[in-house]
Write a protein that holds these residues in place. Structure first.
Motif, PDB file in Angstrom:
ATOM      1  N   LYS A  47      -2.206   1.822   4.104  1.00  0.00           N
ATOM      2  CA  LYS A  47      -3.584   2.003   3.631  1.00  0.00           C
ATOM      3  C   LYS A  47      -3.592   2.261   2.130  1.00  0.00           C
ATOM      4  O   LYS A  47      -2.791   3.042   1.615  1.00  0.00           O
ATOM      5  CB  LYS A  47      -4.248   3.148   4.373  1.00  0.00           C
ATOM      6  N   ARG A  50     -13.233  -8.275   9.902  1.00  0.00           N
ATOM      7  CA  ARG A  50     -12.127  -8.022   8.997  1.00  0.00           C
ATOM      8  C   ARG A  50     -11.918  -9.255   8.117  1.00  0.00           C
ATOM      9  O   ARG A  50     -12.376 -10.347   8.438  1.00  0.00           O
ATOM     10  CB  ARG A  50     -10.838  -7.707   9.767  1.00  0.00           C
ATOM     11  N   GLY A 108      -8.438  -7.262  -6.448  1.00  0.00           N
ATOM     12  CA  GLY A 108      -9.488  -6.357  -6.013  1.00  0.00           C
ATOM     13  C   GLY A 108     -10.869  -6.991  -6.092  1.00  0.00           C
ATOM     14  O   GLY A 108     -11.687  -6.843  -5.176  1.00  0.00           O
ATOM     15  N   ALA A 122     -11.065  -9.672  -3.268  1.00  0.00           N
ATOM     16  CA  ALA A 122     -11.098  -9.010  -1.968  1.00  0.00           C
ATOM     17  C   ALA A 122     -12.445  -8.338  -1.734  1.00  0.00           C
ATOM     18  O   ALA A 122     -12.991  -8.371  -0.619  1.00  0.00           O
ATOM     19  CB  ALA A 122      -9.963  -7.991  -1.875  1.00  0.00           C
ATOM     20  N   ALA A 144     -15.084  -9.139   1.181  1.00  0.00           N
ATOM     21  CA  ALA A 144     -15.554  -8.064   2.058  1.00  0.00           C
ATOM     22  C   ALA A 144     -17.069  -8.102   2.194  1.00  0.00           C
ATOM     23  O   ALA A 144     -17.619  -7.872   3.278  1.00  0.00           O
ATOM     24  CB  ALA A 144     -15.096  -6.708   1.516  1.00  0.00           C
ATOM     25  N   GLY A 170     -12.211  -3.641   7.684  1.00  0.00           N
ATOM     26  CA  GLY A 170     -11.136  -3.551   6.712  1.00  0.00           C
ATOM     27  C   GLY A 170     -10.770  -4.871   6.088  1.00  0.00           C
ATOM     28  O   GLY A 170     -11.065  -5.945   6.624  1.00  0.00           O
ATOM     29  N   VAL A 171     -10.133  -4.774   4.927  1.00  0.00           N
ATOM     30  CA  VAL A 171      -9.579  -5.929   4.233  1.00  0.00           C
ATOM     31  C   VAL A 171      -8.054  -5.762   4.235  1.00  0.00           C
ATOM     32  O   VAL A 171      -7.536  -4.706   3.857  1.00  0.00           O
ATOM     33  CB  VAL A 171     -10.110  -6.041   2.789  1.00  0.00           C
ATOM     34  N   LEU A 227      -4.321  -7.179   3.068  1.00  0.00           N
ATOM     35  CA  LEU A 227      -3.602  -7.969   2.071  1.00  0.00           C
ATOM     36  C   LEU A 227      -2.271  -8.400   2.671  1.00  0.00           C
ATOM     37  O   LEU A 227      -1.450  -7.554   3.049  1.00  0.00           O
ATOM     38  CB  LEU A 227      -3.381  -7.161   0.796  1.00  0.00           C
ATOM     39  N   ARG A 252      -8.594  -0.764  -6.461  1.00  0.00           N
ATOM     40  CA  ARG A 252      -9.757  -0.248  -5.760  1.00  0.00           C
ATOM     41  C   ARG A 252     -10.987  -0.174  -6.663  1.00  0.00           C
ATOM     42  O   ARG A 252     -12.115  -0.410  -6.210  1.00  0.00           O
ATOM     43  CB  ARG A 252      -9.462   1.135  -5.183  1.00  0.00           C
ATOM     44  N   PHE A 283     -12.318  -3.568  -6.580  1.00  0.00           N
ATOM     45  CA  PHE A 283     -12.811  -3.833  -5.225  1.00  0.00           C
ATOM     46  C   PHE A 283     -14.196  -3.231  -5.021  1.00  0.00           C
ATOM     47  O   PHE A 283     -15.083  -3.857  -4.436  1.00  0.00           O
ATOM     48  CB  PHE A 283     -11.817  -3.248  -4.218  1.00  0.00           C
ATOM     49  N   THR A 296      -8.872  -0.737   2.749  1.00  0.00           N
ATOM     50  CA  THR A 296      -7.994  -1.860   2.411  1.00  0.00           C
ATOM     51  C   THR A 296      -6.575  -1.492   2.817  1.00  0.00           C
ATOM     52  O   THR A 296      -6.149  -0.342   2.681  1.00  0.00           O
ATOM     53  CB  THR A 296      -8.050  -2.183   0.908  1.00  0.00           C
TER      54      THR A 296
END
Length: 341
Positions: free
Chosen positions: A129, A141, A253, A256, A260, A268-269, A271, A289, A292, A307
């Protein structure tokens, strides 16, 4: 549309599962629904003229098992009886595989569908995480994976079933946001006049960033390939490499976060791929983040979406194995993608 409730689409064991990327091919054989996959050494696609040759030499010649079925995840769109990989010269011909390699059934899905299957089935020990947010087990997801290219897939849950949604999301546009971006974007190598996400978020994309940073700084590049960039970054020996990985994490980020929002991925995303694992310390830094979540007017929403970095060394094969064991759990469309003897 055929589904795995139809007798014609059940998996026949033993089954060969394969993850075919632009650079490497990974194979395993699943003896039955309860067995652990028998894995084979990773093969470089450049070492074999065809996938049939790779399967024969790298798998079938090294075991007494004769798979009845093959389920292959490939990096490229699946159209018709000849499937061309996006970043590899191999052409997959399922009818030829049935004729020449002895399979009774061959099924081909997108490689990031397989990553999506992994995101729905991996144990928590294989999910690292990064940042805040809590997972909602049955909500949508997204899987994003920079590698030879940039893979993207969605994962939607309905009627107690996970439905992977394949696509070519790695080819969306990405643009400058900061003053430094406006310096660098004119120096990035475009594809047909535009900067796609894949132009900066894959192995060659990392080099695209690195060369642009070096040019903007007026320095000669030290690294010759992505492995050298990540090595110099981890050692802190090259300022261009350090900035490259920071920018890579930032751009990842941004993309993603956009995905999202598209999928409303409250589940969740995720990787995927080796690059994300190698730069995990950079992803733990604020750049990833922050980018993101920087999605006004929905920054607060993005702050609640977790994520993860998938750390399983063979995640796509794990996803394929889960699918082969219990296909009823997954809504994988088979029409036009399954061939039989």
């Amino acid at each position: 549309m055929p589904t795995h409730n139809d007798p014609d689409t059940f998996t026949f064991f033993p089954v060969l599962i394969g993850d075919i990327g632009g650079t490497n091919a990974r194979f395993a054989i699943l003896l039955d629904a309860y067995a652990e996959p028998k894995e084979f050494p990773i093969l470089a696609t450049a070492d074999f003229a065809t996938i049939d040759e790779a399967i024969q030499s790298g798998v079938l010649d090294k075991t007494s098992l004769q798979p009845r079925s093959a389920i292959l995840a490939v990096a490229g769109p699946i159209k018709g009886d000849e499937i061309h990989l996006t970043n590899c010269d191999w052409v997959i011909q399922p009818k030829g595989m049935i004729r020449d390699l002895g399979f009774e059934h061959v099924e081909v899905i997108n490689d990031f569908e397989a990553q999506g299957l992994a995101a729905a089935s991996l144990e928590p020990e294989y999910l690292e995480k990064v940042g805040p947010g809590e997972t909602h087990p049955s909500l949508s997801r997204v899987v994003v994976g920079p590698g030879t290219g940039l893979g993207v897939s969605g994962l939607v849950h309905a009627r107690h079933t996970w439905f992977p949604v394949p696509g070519e999301g790695g080819h969306i546009d990405i643009g400058p946001r900061t003053a430094r971006d406006y310096e660098l974007f004119p120096l990035y190598e475009p594809i047909e006049g535009r900067i796609s996400a894949e132009q900066v978020l894959c192995g060659r994309g990392m080099m695209n960033i690195y060369h642009a940073v070096s040019k903007a700084n007026g320095t000669e590049p030290v690294a010759a390939n992505p492995a050298e960039v990540t090595a110099l970054w981890s050692q802190g020996r090259d300022s261009a490499a350090v900035e490259t990985i920071e920018l890579f994490a930032t751009y990842l980020g941004r993309v993603a976060g956009d995905l999202a929002l598209i999928f409303m991925a409250r589940g969740g995303v995720f990787l995927a791929g080796g690059i994300a694992q190698k730069i995990l310390p950079a992803l733990r830094q604020p750049h990833f983040r922050a980018a993101f979540e920087d999605k006004a007017p929905h920054s607060e929403l993005l702050g609640t979406i977790p994520t993860f970095v998938i750390t399983h060394p063979l995640a796509a094969l794990s996803g394929l194995a889960a699918y082969a064991r219990t296909p009823i759990r997954f809504g994988v469309a088979t029409e036009g993608r399954r061939w039989k003897a």
